[in-house]
Design an enzyme around this catalytic site. Structure first.
Site, PDB file in Angstrom:
ATOM      1  CB  ILE A   9      -0.910  -0.024   1.247  1.00 19.09           C
ATOM      2  CG1 ILE A   9      -1.802  -1.275   1.188  1.00 19.09           C
ATOM      3  CG2 ILE A   9      -1.741   1.240   1.355  1.00 19.09           C
ATOM      4  CD1 ILE A   9      -2.532  -1.579   2.468  1.00 19.09           C
ATOM      5  CG  ASN A  11      -1.498   4.962   2.815  1.00 22.32           C
ATOM      6  OD1 ASN A  11      -1.387   3.756   2.609  1.00 22.32           O
ATOM      7  ND2 ASN A  11      -2.572   5.484   3.368  1.00 22.32           N
ATOM      8  CB  CYS A  12       2.378   1.019   4.051  1.00 21.69           C
ATOM      9  SG  CYS A  12       3.361   0.004   5.161  1.00 21.69           S
ATOM     10  CG  ASP A  13       4.973   5.523   7.809  1.00 19.15           C
ATOM     11  OD1 ASP A  13       4.652   6.301   6.876  1.00 19.15           O
ATOM     12  OD2 ASP A  13       4.696   5.738   9.002  1.00 19.15           O
ATOM     13  CE  LYS A  16       3.968   7.310   2.536  1.00 21.99           C
ATOM     14  NZ  LYS A  16       3.551   8.394   3.449  1.00 21.99           N
TER      15      LYS A  16
END
Length: 119
Positions: A9, A11-13, A16
């Site tokens: 996903i 927006n998952c840190d 990223k």
């Protein structure tokens, strides 16, 4: 040689960090966005077979905590975990990385990524 494929996903840190680590080192890779493209059921079967459903299921995240007790209690084996993860992509630990050599890893660590990219 084709680069790794990251599944997760955006927006998952952790996703990223993984993508940034690869980009900073010039490692070509592809990204499969569970939110836009869905969870590929055939890949899920492979991940469960190779890694185990317990390793894939994220019981620490918000999505798991928001499930009602009956839904949580129903996840008892590979089939029930598969169904839950296909219904709720955020229940899958991320990123899942399929490396060019055939290895599959979950999550991000510098050491694992170095090993697979020969940095």
């Amino acid at each position: 040689m084709t680069g790794p494929t990251l599944y997760g996903i955006p927006n998952c840190d952790t996703v990223k960090r993984s993508r940034a680590w690869l980009e900073d080192r010039g490692v070509a890779h592809s990204f499969h966005d569970f939110k836009k493209n869905g969870v590929p059921a055939e890949r899920m079967d492979e991940w469960i077979a190779r890694l185990g459903w317990e390793a894939l299921l994220n019981r620490q995240g918000t999505t798991w905590r928001k499930l009602d007790d009956a839904a949580k209690a129903a996840v008892v084996d590979a089939a029930s975990a598969r169904a839950a993860m296909l219904s709720h992509a955020s229940l899958i630990r991320r990123p899942i990385v399929e490396w060019p050599n055939g290895d599959i890893t979950i999550g991000f660590t510098h050491d694992a990524f170095k090993q697979h990219t020969r940095e």
